[in-house]
Design a protein around this motif. Structure first.
Motif, PDB file in Angstrom:
ATOM      1  N   SER A  36       0.738  -1.310  -0.056  1.00  0.00           N
ATOM      2  CA  SER A  36       0.053   0.053  -0.036  1.00  0.00           C
ATOM      3  C   SER A  36       0.795   1.311   0.027  1.00  0.00           C
ATOM      4  N   LEU A  37       2.150   1.026   0.580  1.00  0.00           N
ATOM      5  CA  LEU A  37       3.248   2.180   0.512  1.00  0.00           C
ATOM      6  C   LEU A  37       3.993   2.174  -0.544  1.00  0.00           C
ATOM      7  N   ASP A  38       3.851   1.276  -1.303  1.00  0.00           N
ATOM      8  CA  ASP A  38       5.001   0.763  -2.670  1.00  0.00           C
ATOM      9  C   ASP A  38       6.518   0.470  -1.911  1.00  0.00           C
ATOM     10  N   VAL A  39       6.247   0.110  -0.546  1.00  0.00           N
ATOM     11  CA  VAL A  39       7.731  -0.293   0.105  1.00  0.00           C
ATOM     12  C   VAL A  39       7.993  -1.627  -0.302  1.00  0.00           C
ATOM     13  N   ARG A  40       9.256  -2.007  -0.554  1.00  0.00           N
ATOM     14  CA  ARG A  40       9.994  -3.353  -1.070  1.00  0.00           C
ATOM     15  C   ARG A  40      10.827  -3.794  -0.194  1.00  0.00           C
ATOM     16  N   LEU A  41      10.853  -5.023   0.360  1.00  0.00           N
ATOM     17  CA  LEU A  41      12.110  -5.468   0.979  1.00  0.00           C
ATOM     18  C   LEU A  41      13.202  -5.934  -0.150  1.00  0.00           C
ATOM     19  N   HIS A  42      13.973  -4.762  -0.277  1.00  0.00           N
ATOM     20  CA  HIS A  42      14.878  -4.730  -1.171  1.00  0.00           C
ATOM     21  C   HIS A  42      16.315  -4.767  -0.716  1.00  0.00           C
ATOM     22  N   LEU A  43      16.962  -5.628  -0.667  1.00  0.00           N
ATOM     23  CA  LEU A  43      18.354  -6.016  -0.118  1.00  0.00           C
ATOM     24  C   LEU A  43      19.153  -6.424  -1.326  1.00  0.00           C
ATOM     25  N   GLY A  44      20.392  -5.953  -1.153  1.00  0.00           N
ATOM     26  CA  GLY A  44      21.618  -6.386  -2.235  1.00  0.00           C
ATOM     27  C   GLY A  44      23.017  -6.156  -1.789  1.00  0.00           C
ATOM     28  N   VAL A  45      23.924  -6.631  -2.416  1.00  0.00           N
ATOM     29  CA  VAL A  45      25.252  -6.451  -2.137  1.00  0.00           C
ATOM     30  C   VAL A  45      25.825  -5.872  -3.367  1.00  0.00           C
ATOM     31  N   ASP A  46      27.001  -5.023  -3.443  1.00  0.00           N
ATOM     32  CA  ASP A  46      27.864  -4.570  -4.247  1.00  0.00           C
ATOM     33  C   ASP A  46      28.955  -4.355  -3.751  1.00  0.00           C
ATOM     34  N   GLY A  47      29.735  -3.745  -4.548  1.00  0.00           N
ATOM     35  CA  GLY A  47      31.193  -3.276  -4.368  1.00  0.00           C
ATOM     36  C   GLY A  47      31.399  -2.419  -3.336  1.00  0.00           C
ATOM     37  N   ILE A  48      30.399  -1.652  -3.110  1.00  0.00           N
ATOM     38  CA  ILE A  48      30.333  -0.572  -2.062  1.00  0.00           C
ATOM     39  C   ILE A  48      30.140  -1.181  -0.544  1.00  0.00           C
ATOM     40  N   SER A  49      29.067  -2.038  -0.680  1.00  0.00           N
ATOM     41  CA  SER A  49      28.724  -2.510   0.719  1.00  0.00           C
ATOM     42  C   SER A  49      29.261  -3.850   1.049  1.00  0.00           C
ATOM     43  N   TRP A  50      29.973  -4.639   0.099  1.00  0.00           N
ATOM     44  CA  TRP A  50      30.527  -5.937   0.664  1.00  0.00           C
ATOM     45  C   TRP A  50      31.574  -5.922   1.499  1.00  0.00           C
ATOM     46  N   PRO A  51      32.566  -4.862   1.402  1.00  0.00           N
ATOM     47  CA  PRO A  51      33.623  -4.688   2.248  1.00  0.00           C
ATOM     48  C   PRO A  51      33.174  -4.381   3.617  1.00  0.00           C
TER      49      PRO A  51
END
Length: 488
Positions: A65-80
């Motif tokens: 209803s609020l267009d909020v998604r459980l959006h998670l991920g890993v990339d080169g900025i977050s992995w370290p």
């Protein structure tokens, strides 16, 4: 999937440890060590399938209803930072096996640390601003409890100050995220980082200022840093290690992941002010450290200076600057985490962190004096150790700008000289000279849990210092993409 496991396992572990039978404390400690070890191994598996974008991703509806998604991920900025988080919590679980702070109850503090790890993973993996905010808030109460229950004599006042500052930052973070989400029409951070904002420049400046203050509290940026020395001084050793090595990074990471893409024009307008505040933090922290006589408070104030270099790199809005900031985040976590472990060893053996009562440690405990020297020279930026690259290239990035930025670079370099002065002063007063009144010649040698906690950080400080591209090669792609949207 691994991403789901990294969130779910520490949450379940926190519940299991909280309900663990009191008569089986040792089994609870073994469980915590095994759990954090598994989480660390899982973070290493995320290195598979690396791409220039998001390596691994989970995207499911959460609040339709609020267009909020459980959006998670890993990339080169977050992995370290995800890997650093899992390593630090694993080392703290090992350390706690024989060094549980008073009043005991290892399963309870380990349950809080497991909940804290879940929240930190959520912050570093969030690709939706609402998910980021919720995860950010999850970390608040566990850290408050660790300080308030297991801290030193002034623990309650320090915990209250930590809570008040963090709640103030949280309110501003919520306001900034809501405003940016309304202006963008989505809370998806991937969209924010890949498309123009569409908001007016004035609106973007307002949003960025609000988010900057929110993240500056957590970083912490001068003059919003006053909660940090008290929190570090009163926290138990594992609390200080996690606070320095992991929780401070949530502020600088949030500024890169959320603040810059939320309002790129606002970031460009406010960047000079951020640069001035960052350099002021470097200088003020350096001068305070030169006058500081308590070991934990000295290292806490040094963190303000180190994070000033990280924020200076971010303020340049350039590829070298953001690369320096991301590298500096990890290097600070490794070296300052090691320093707080070693300060814990000093206080365990000699009962004080007062520099006036310490001295000659190297003559009676050369292993401790040598490790203190290693961590200190690494933190002051000695080439060949991890601390050098982030601070040096933050200055280099500043020199790549206009005359204004070159002046900031010169002043920041002078601040780096202050760091050398106060760390060498620390070593002179603790490791050499006549024995201090608190230093006894028959202090215990390091036990296996201490060696297990310190060793990986020593190796990592050397590895990143000698081969920085191991980290920089991971971050360069997403940094270039981000600078393409927000760069000057």
């Amino acid at each position: 999937m691994v991403i789901v496991a990294l969130l779910g396992l520490p949450a379940l572990g926190a519940v299991a440890l909280a309900l663990w039978p009191a008569r089986a404390e040792r089994a609870a400690q073994w469980f915590a060590v095994a759990l954090t070890g598994v989480l660390f191994l899982l973070t290493l598996t995320l290195l598979s399938g690396r791409t220039n974008g998001v390596w691994h991703e989970v995207d499911h509806p959460w609040i339709p209803s609020l267009d909020v998604r459980l959006h998670l991920g890993v990339d080169g900025i977050s992995w370290p930072l995800i890997a650093l988080t899992s390593l630090i919590f694993a080392l703290c679980a090992l350390y706690s096996f024989r060094h549980t702070p008073s009043p005991g109850n290892p399963r309870k503090i380990l349950a809080l640390l497991s909940a804290l790890e879940c929240g930190v993973f959520g912050v570093f993996m969030a690709l939706d601003a609402v998910v980021f905010f919720v995860s950010f808030e999850v970390t608040l109460l566990p850290m408050f409890a660790v300080i308030a229950v297991w801290g030193g004599p002034g623990r309650r006042a320090a915990a209250r100050q930590f809570l008040l500052y963090t709640l103030f930052g949280s309110v501003l973070l919520l306001v900034g995220i809501v405003a940016a989400t309304v202006g963008r029409g989505t809370s998806d951070l991937v969209v924010w980082a890949s498309a123009p904002s569409g908001m007016s420049e004035r609106g973007q400046i307002a949003i960025f200022v609000v988010l900057l203050i929110a993240f500056a509290v957590k970083s912490p940026l001068w003059p919003l840093h006053s909660w940090l020395p008290d929190a570090h001084t009163e926290a138990p050793t594992v609390g200080s290690v996690i606070l320095a090595a992991v929780l401070l990074k949530m502020g600088t990471y949030g500024l890169i992941r959320v603040g810059l893409p939320a309002a790129p024009e606002g970031a460009r307008a406010v960047a000079p002010t951020l640069g001035v505040l960052a350099v002021a933090a470097i200088l003020v922290a350096g001068l305070v450290c030169l006058a500081m006589d308590e070991l934990k408070r000295l290292i806490a104030y040094s963190s303000v200076g180190h994070m000033g270099f990280v924020l200076l790199g971010i303020a340049t809005l350039s590829v070298p600057g953001l690369q320096a900031a991301l590298f500096g985040n990890v290097a600070h976590g490794v070296l300052t985490g090691l320093l707080f472990f070693l300060v814990g060893a000093v206080k365990d053996r000699y009962g004080t962190g007062d520099l006036d009562r310490l001295g000659g440690i190297a003559s009676v405990a050369p292993w401790l004096g040598g490790l203190l020297a290693f961590a200190a020279v690494g933190s002051l930026g000695l080439p060949g150790l991890a601390g050098f690259w982030g601070e040096a290239f933050a200055v280099v990035a500043a020199f790549g700008g206009s005359a204004f930025w070159r002046v900031l670079g010169v002043v920041a370099a002078l601040g780096g000289a202050l760091a050398a002065a106060y760390f060498l002063r620390l070593l002179r007063r603790t490791t050499v000279g006549p024995l201090g009144s608190a230093v006894v010649p028959d202090a215990p040698r390091p036990d296996v849990t201490e060696l297990a906690a310190w060793g990986p950080l020593v190796v990592l400080a050397l590895t990143l210092g000698l081969a920085p591209d191991l980290l920089l090669s991971l971050t360069v792609g997403p940094v270039e993409a981000l600078v393409g949207v927000v760069g000057r």
